[in-house]
Motif scaffolding. Structure first.
Motif, mmCIF file in Angstrom:
data_model
loop_
_atom_site.group_PDB
_atom_site.id
_atom_site.type_symbol
_atom_site.label_atom_id
_atom_site.label_comp_id
_atom_site.label_asym_id
_atom_site.label_seq_id
_atom_site.Cartn_x
_atom_site.Cartn_y
_atom_site.Cartn_z
ATOM 1 N N SER A 12 0.848 -1.190 0.000
ATOM 2 C CA SER A 12 0.000 0.000 0.000
ATOM 3 C C SER A 12 0.883 1.238 0.000
ATOM 4 N N ASN A 13 0.502 2.190 -0.806
ATOM 5 C CA ASN A 13 1.172 3.480 -0.816
ATOM 6 C C ASN A 13 0.726 4.241 0.431
ATOM 7 N N ASP A 15 2.149 7.429 1.169
ATOM 8 C CA ASP A 15 2.521 8.834 1.040
ATOM 9 C C ASP A 15 1.359 9.701 1.509
ATOM 10 N N SER A 18 -1.668 9.599 -0.652
ATOM 11 C CA SER A 18 -2.215 8.285 -0.998
ATOM 12 C C SER A 18 -3.653 8.151 -0.513
ATOM 13 N N GLU A 19 -4.354 7.188 -1.091
ATOM 14 C CA GLU A 19 -5.738 6.925 -0.694
ATOM 15 C C GLU A 19 -5.817 6.544 0.787
#
Length: 183
Positions: A12-13, A15, A18-19
């Motif tokens: 999973s991103n 940042d 990110s979502e």
């Protein structure tokens, strides 16, 4: 039997754009907005708005974080219902209804919990070095115990359990994908 060293972790991103980060920030704002009621009340309009906004959020995060989102929203609703029952019980006992309030400011215990919880998400959601082996599960159990002992409230325990359930879902999905790949 599958060797977990061979099973790749769904990454999973995390940042700030990110979502997952957006969901977490939106959820924290949601907690701050609804946990203490509206104008120190929890009347029909409050509950209607809470349910409506919860549905909107669960529809917005309808992708890979859907179940995680739903579990966290249900944890918040259960906490608000618990508080409401406690307040109503005090009224039945002849005491004045006093809205149970939580400090959500930057120096509050709840803010500290959410900060540690976000760190826990970042530390464990993507596995340990891209894997979920025995030492990973031992570490998440140890960290979960420490954080729930430190904050020792049902709401916080439920949220930590939501993360563990999300990780278990991911682990199951990763293993299934790997099984199909090697078949």
């Amino acid at each position: 039997m599958i060797d977990r060293k061979d099973v790749p972790v769904l990454m999973s991103n995390m940042d700030k754009d990110s979502e997952l980060s957006q969901f977490f920030n939106e959820y924290w704002k949601f907690v701050k907005e609804f946990l203490n009621g509206k104008e120190e009340q929890r009347e029909k309009e409050y509950w209607d708005e809470l349910v409506s906004r919860s549905q909107e959020m669960s529809e917005k995060y309808n992708g890979q974080y859907k179940q995680f989102c739903i579990e966290l929203l249900l944890s918040l609703i259960a906490e608000i219902e618990r508080r409401d029952r406690e307040e109503r019980q005090s009224c039945k006992n002849g005491l004045q209804i006093k809205l149970i309030k939580s400090d959500t400011g930057k120096n509050s215990k709840l803010f500290q919990f959410f900060s540690e919880y976000w760190k826990m998400i970042k530390d464990f959601l993507n596995g340990k070095d891209g894997h979920r082996e025995k030492d990973y599960w031992n570490e998440i159990a140890k960290t979960s115990f420490q954080i729930t002992k430190k904050y020792n409230e049902k709401f916080e325990r439920d949220i930590v359990n939501g993360l563990i359930e999300e990780i278990k879902r991911r682990d199951h999905k990763e293993c299934e994908m790997f099984r199909k790949q090697i078949a």
